[in-house]
Design a protein around this motif. Sequence first.
Motif, PDB file in Angstrom:
ATOM      1  N   ASN A 530       0.706  -1.136  -0.072  1.00 50.15           N
ATOM      2  CA  ASN A 530       0.123  -0.002   0.049  1.00 50.15           C
ATOM      3  C   ASN A 530       0.883   1.329  -0.116  1.00 50.15           C
ATOM      4  N   GLU A 532       0.563   4.421   0.954  1.00 48.84           N
ATOM      5  CA  GLU A 532       0.440   5.255   1.971  1.00 48.84           C
ATOM      6  C   GLU A 532       0.961   4.755   3.003  1.00 48.84           C
ATOM      7  N   THR A 535       4.738   4.879   2.590  1.00 47.28           N
ATOM      8  CA  THR A 535       5.448   6.172   2.912  1.00 47.28           C
ATOM      9  C   THR A 535       5.395   6.358   4.393  1.00 47.28           C
ATOM     10  N   TRP A 600      -2.407   2.634  11.305  1.00 47.93           N
ATOM     11  CA  TRP A 600      -2.717   2.982   9.866  1.00 47.93           C
ATOM     12  C   TRP A 600      -4.231   2.078   9.796  1.00 47.93           C
ATOM     13  N   HIS A 604      -8.145   2.599   8.441  1.00 49.59           N
ATOM     14  CA  HIS A 604      -8.778   2.132   7.203  1.00 49.59           C
ATOM     15  C   HIS A 604      -9.370   0.742   7.434  1.00 49.59           C
TER      16      HIS A 604
END
Length: 723
Positions: A530, A532, A535, A600, A604
């Motif tokens: 993923n 995001e 990062t 995270w 999500h």
Amino acid sequence: MLSMSSVSSDHIYKILRDTFGFDSFRENQEEVVQALIQGRDVFTVMPTGGGKSLCYQLPASLMDGTCVVISPLISLMKDQVDHARHLGIPAACLNSSLSARERSGVLEDFTGGQLDLLYLAPERVALADFSSLLQRVKLCFIAVDEAHCISEWGHDFRPDYLQLTELRRLLPTVPLAAFTATATHRVQTDIIKRLNLHDPLVVRASFNRPNLHYAIFPRENILRQIHQVVREQDGEPGIVYRLSRADVDKTALYLQEHDIRALPYHAGLDGGVRQQNQEAFNRDEVQVIVATVAFGMGIDKSNVRFVIHGDLPKNMESYYQETGRAGRDGEKAYCVLFFQRGDMGRLGYFLNQIDNEEERRAGWKKLEQMVSYCERSVCRRHQILSYFGEEYPRDNCGGCDVCTRGVEEVEATTEAQMLMSAIYRTGQRFGATYIIDIVTGARTKKILELGHHRLKTYGVGSKKPKAFWRRLTDAMLQHGLLRATGDRYPLLQITPKGEDVLFGRQPFTYTRLIHPEQSQEAARKELSPNPELFTILRELRRLQAEAEDVPPYVIFSDRSLREMATFLPATDREMLTIHGVGRIKLERYGQRFLSAIRSWLERHPEVEKPATSVSPLPEKTKPVAGASVEESGRLAAEGMTLEEIATRRGLKPMTVAQHLETWLEQGGDVDMDRLLSAEKQARLKVEFETHGLAYLKPVVESLEGLVSFDEARIMRGYLRRQQ
């Protein structure tokens, strides 16, 4: 042409830009060029891809007369002549591949002063007619390429090169320049002496190739392993080296059958076929060329993205030179070696055929150094540079398997005892393959005929693959528990150090690289991280690296972060399946990165972990609380000491300690005060906090005899349960 005194620095840079297309010299190049233009002898060690050819091509294009380049590789001559002509430099070669008419034309151009560069094989210099011709033609200087071939201490000594010792007598006023990519200081001294270089400029460029990534894997199913590496390169060009012509043909055919564009290259092929295959590779018409390491290759191809060694090179010089064919354009490239200790006997057999005792001993020493390079869990780059007398300034190079994956300590006392028991019970008269067949329970004709299927040790290791036992055998040989006797088919024998482990007087641990199983590799390549989360993890890594003042890759490699962002590990156990995450890194950084992943995922909730999120740990790391472990744990819970349990059960204390470590780690309850004094517990806790839980040896050694390995093992299980 310009005289030496009239060549200005501005003009040199103009030729560098206009002819060669470079705005600046690489390190050391300008110094060599200036020395040659000034008529000085030169000795240059410069790694493959470091720009040696420019060092003599540029001054040859500026100076009066012809530069004669002596090279042992006919195939490389053609490439270099083609390249020089492409740059507009008049060049030619004289070798056996030319027709009589072609040779006559080259000689006419040479004697007429029409050539800036003339490439020759060393044996041509010794021909009386040609040596006389050299004395009559105007020469600017002579460049001896692959100069290590003149030294008997070099890795590729060639008797033909000894004829070059006459160059100084024949041409006393012509400057001589020696170039090589691989020369130790001893070889350097020998080359300068044999060529009788006068006060030469000596340049030793760094042997470090920062764009090359070095990795070594245990050789198991070599054809499949080579295919896997090639397939992972996504069509990029590469070279595969094999030890024999038969292996070259077999490997090329295997790759072809698996839809890889590959061709063979060895001395057994017709010269025309060999040249066609090389040209097809140079033109990117095929992806892979497969070659014999003994024959070598004159490859002048800059975009080779990988070099694979399917067999052990005979010495570090050969290995360095062959891996140096990768990444000559400065872009990242990979050097993969598949190692099996059995190759040492295979190569040693040929070494023992050498009549000269000193040469034979030197060959064995170089081979042992090559094996040590493969077996030591030490930065590959550091070892390579150290071999050539150069010191690498950092602890972590970030460009080899040891530095990017890390190492882990493996406790393998029981397994080592199984292996040595099989060796002992068969009279120490068999090799590794046969012993491993016994331990794994193979029903071969030989085992059945000799009745070894009735041995107590037959099949005791059947739950582990043969590859595990092969790696363990290599580790035991490396650490001196076993020795291999004989040349081509060595037999395994137990050393006194091995007897200490066999009879329970000492434990056996060894270090190995941390890397996922190959079956996990393919699955992981099919999934994408993923972006995001990736990062976020990279930023966390950057902050951690800044706090520790280390490069980010020292914390975790990009690959580790990609796998975290793909497989979303939630527990320590799952984190350990991520590439490059061992016990030490788990203890240091695991919780921070696991916390970031959990945070995270909370933001999500729609994201689900992939079905193949985490492959199970290899069997060796799975704690299994079997009946025997439970029995030892139950007795400890009743208050019995380690020695009392061992006596009651008829087991070695070491075995009981292993049981209790597993029992404690999985939540079993024992009276720790009965097993360890309060002082030992306190001291062990401090040392484990300092050194981490991955290794027992530094903890035990730091306490200078206060605790045993068994006691440290029990405490480690207790601390892991608390975590």
